[in-house]
Design an enzyme around this catalytic site. Sequence first.
Site, PDB file in Angstrom:
ATOM      1  CB  CYS A   9     -11.458  38.616 -20.531  1.00 50.91           C
ATOM      2  SG  CYS A   9      -9.951  37.889 -19.644  1.00 50.91           S
TER       3      CYS A   9
ATOM      4  CG  ASP B  11     -31.825  46.107 -64.356  1.00 50.67           C
ATOM      5  OD1 ASP B  11     -31.240  45.881 -65.377  1.00 50.67           O
ATOM      6  OD2 ASP B  11     -32.182  45.364 -63.390  1.00 50.67           O
TER       7      ASP B  11
ATOM      8  CG  ASP C   6     -28.669  46.597 -62.063  1.00 45.58           C
ATOM      9  OD1 ASP C   6     -28.538  46.642 -63.180  1.00 45.58           O
ATOM     10  OD2 ASP C   6     -29.595  45.916 -61.275  1.00 45.58           O
TER      11      ASP C   6
END
Length: 989
Positions: A59, A655, A863
Amino acid sequence: MASKLFAIACIRKDSIRDLSPRPRYPSMPKYPKGVVVQDEEGPQGSEASAMFSASGMVCAACAGSVEKAVKRLPGIREASVDVINGRVHVLFYRDFVDEERIRETIEDVGFEAALIEGESREKVVRVCRVRINGMTCTSCSATVESALLRSPGVIKAQVALATEEAEIHYDPLVTKCDNLMKSVDDTGFEPILISSGEEVSNIHLKIEGVSSERSARIVEESLRALPGVLDISADIAAKKISLTYRPEFTGPRNFIEVIESNGPNLYKAMIYPENETGRESYRHQEIKHYYRLFLWSLVFTVPVFFFSMVFMYIPVTEKVFDSRIINMMSVGELLRWVLSTPVQFVVGWRFYVGSYKALRHGSANMDVLIALGTNTAYFYSVYSVLRAASSPDFKGTDFFETSSMLISFILLGKYLEVLAKGKTSRAIAKLMDLTPGSAILLTLDGEGNVIREREIDTRLIQKNDVIKIVPGAKVACDGFVIWGQSHVNESMITGEARPVAKRKGNPVIGGTVNGNGVLHVKATRVGSESALSQIVRLVESAQMAKAPVQKFADRISKFFVPLVIALSFLTWLAWFLAGKFHAYPKSWIPSSMDSFELALQFGISVMVIACPCALGLATPTAVMVGTGVGASQGVLIKGGQALESAHKVNCIVFDKTGTLTVGKPVVVSTRLLKTMALIEFYELVAAAEINSEHPLAKAVVEYASKFRNEDNSIWPEARDFVSVTGHGVKAIVRGKEIAVGNRSMMREEGIPIQIEAESILAETEESARTGILVSMDREITGVIAISDPLKPGATEVISILKSMNVKSIMVTGDNWGTAKAIAEEVGIKTVVAEAKPEHKAEKIKELQASGDIVAMVGDGINDSPALVAADVGMAIGAGTDIAIEAADIVLMKSSLEDVITAIDLSRKTFSRIRLNYFWALGYNLMGIPIAAGALFPSTRFRLPPWIAGAAMAASSVSVVCCSLLLAYYKRPKKLDNLEMNEITVGSTG
């Protein structure tokens, strides 16, 4: 004891502190005694910087105690505490203090501290989002953006006019959100914080029963005692309390319970209603504001219009309004003066404020043009009336109707504009509406039995809560099923048309619709972490990002207003001199005015007809609507750059696995070349493949699991595991050297491939299947044939792309035989097979070098390099997180048809942007000469200033409405026909 002291520290009265990384303590000297400061900005001896980790801070009180203790040490120049990340950054002088002393001081406060070696401050970057009220054109947004970029610690800043928001990347150790907000405020616009970029949450609670400072203090102190609460602020008048907290420690339900526990029926708390906060609330307020201003302007402008345009031509009323009061001042002139003054200075005050703010920062915007135009008309009219009152023979003409009608029409235009702009973000509103308003929270006993049910606000759901989903209800949060079974309609998120079966252990997505069963779901991601929130955030970020074509408008906006003011002055001067030297017949001058007043009207018309707003809104409004429509179609476009590049794409690289094919490969046959049991063969192969993420490896492991009776297969240990990306894997299993992969891998490893194995591979590849070679102790032992069927409609998609003049190429890590067979089946002529990830990226660069604008469509980790290298990367939504992160466009439905939708939508969006620019530029290029009087010599047609102002207002509205037409976008009809012919392909078991 330490924990008690820690709790006391967190509840202290002074625990609400500014979490500034650089707060000041005036009582503490900046330098230690004895240090002579010769130059405040210059170097001060051996200054050093150190970063410490401080665990246990939760805090503001913790941060304050650490900061205060460190700053009390001699030789400390600056100390800043980042309570969110548990970091303490200190600038100090080595002559007086060292790192160890600082570390010990932090530990003395009660927190475990350690020096972080080699920590770079630049590593910490946060993104702050701010809503900015009051921007009207690109000049305003450019002013704010420049001011932010000049602020210390700001790495990058983007200001979007259409969304009226700013996205700021900043270093939290150099600056803070409050400083950024102040930078915006200094430019004259109102900033409202949306998010600070810190790993904290903010919430607003509405509390009934808090009526005094004492009751507010009781509530605040009870909340501050909770771990994780960082900041609290109360607004007693609005019965509102705002909290900043760390969600891993606490949550909104805890806050409400603590508030209501302060006394029986004394306080009642709830989350502040959404319609009273947020962007939509501001939009509604803005619409109401302009509507009220327009109505008030009409109250005064309509009488002015009738007094000057109607009653002066009716004989009875003409005498009344033409009667003299003082010398030549008439009743009509006095009434018009009195009625137009409130419009000019009260209703039109916002234009003065906007002009002052712009000019104070050395820029000029639309407000400057309006203020100049209306003031010129108003004050010349005042001069005319006062001269008439002081002269027995002067009879001038006033233009009070010009200034008041001009302001009224511009306010009408602004009202219509904000009304239309509000509709550009409908897609985000629809996404946010998917979340249900309430949920059923279950309380379970130790054995998992339900002991209590209660209905709560969805926003009160916390991690690990168990939620009951009844038939037909929306799933309230992301999580997984712990009990029950049903089917869930996920089409609104994933685009999957068929309901998806859900049973124990299956994940569910918030916002989807449950079928006919009851489910108990354990919450895993709530609030901003949910999938729906991430999609909304992605769309919002996309709408923030500027398209490159926007630079065109930005360049024009820099000199547009000064140029228009110059043209206006030259127009007045040219007509005034022409009248002075009798360059045109006196018959051209209307009977109600002289040559000076005619020239003045032309000058004012030029000033108010020019519209920089239409140019500024041409691109962002179209991008906003385009990205929103894309999201509703399951195509998430990450900004204007992606949208602009996609419309130029003429080559798409696909792909194979998971993109052209279903991505769920299954083992269809196994041929052993050595005598051994099939179960033993798969035991060894699966042990090696279990560590691979490749879809083919998963298919092998899944098939191998069928030979076992156990539910949870524990495979033999694989040592020295190596994954050769795009080729295969190798490992030592039970003392045997196992290699599983394609031909290239076997050749690289020097493992001979027998004629029989080659024959089996060729046969497998001819049938469009993938052949995997298995080597044991450097000898080919078997060939596994794996089938991954084509996605429905793949062939038709390639055909449609061809008709759109987009060529298709397939690049895959699979073998040549399978790759060619698949390519032939779908109609792709160019194939690159057995390609590693870097080879895919190289192929992309080759195509770009040849002049192609290339898009890459993929789904896997391998990819990612190609997705980044491409002009436009498109990731399949069902793909890996890395691929989705690397892509520019995410196809949520995992459907190839959406490749066509993305390209078609981008083309339609940019044709709309071109149309917007054509209109905005054409309007100014045609309107300014007409307003300047280009047609007056031949046709006697002149454009009164109030009509010019109406035309200016209409231009902005027309551009926004033109962009809004994109909301009715329909994907190509060919895709609808394709959908009807689709078949469902599933994996066989």
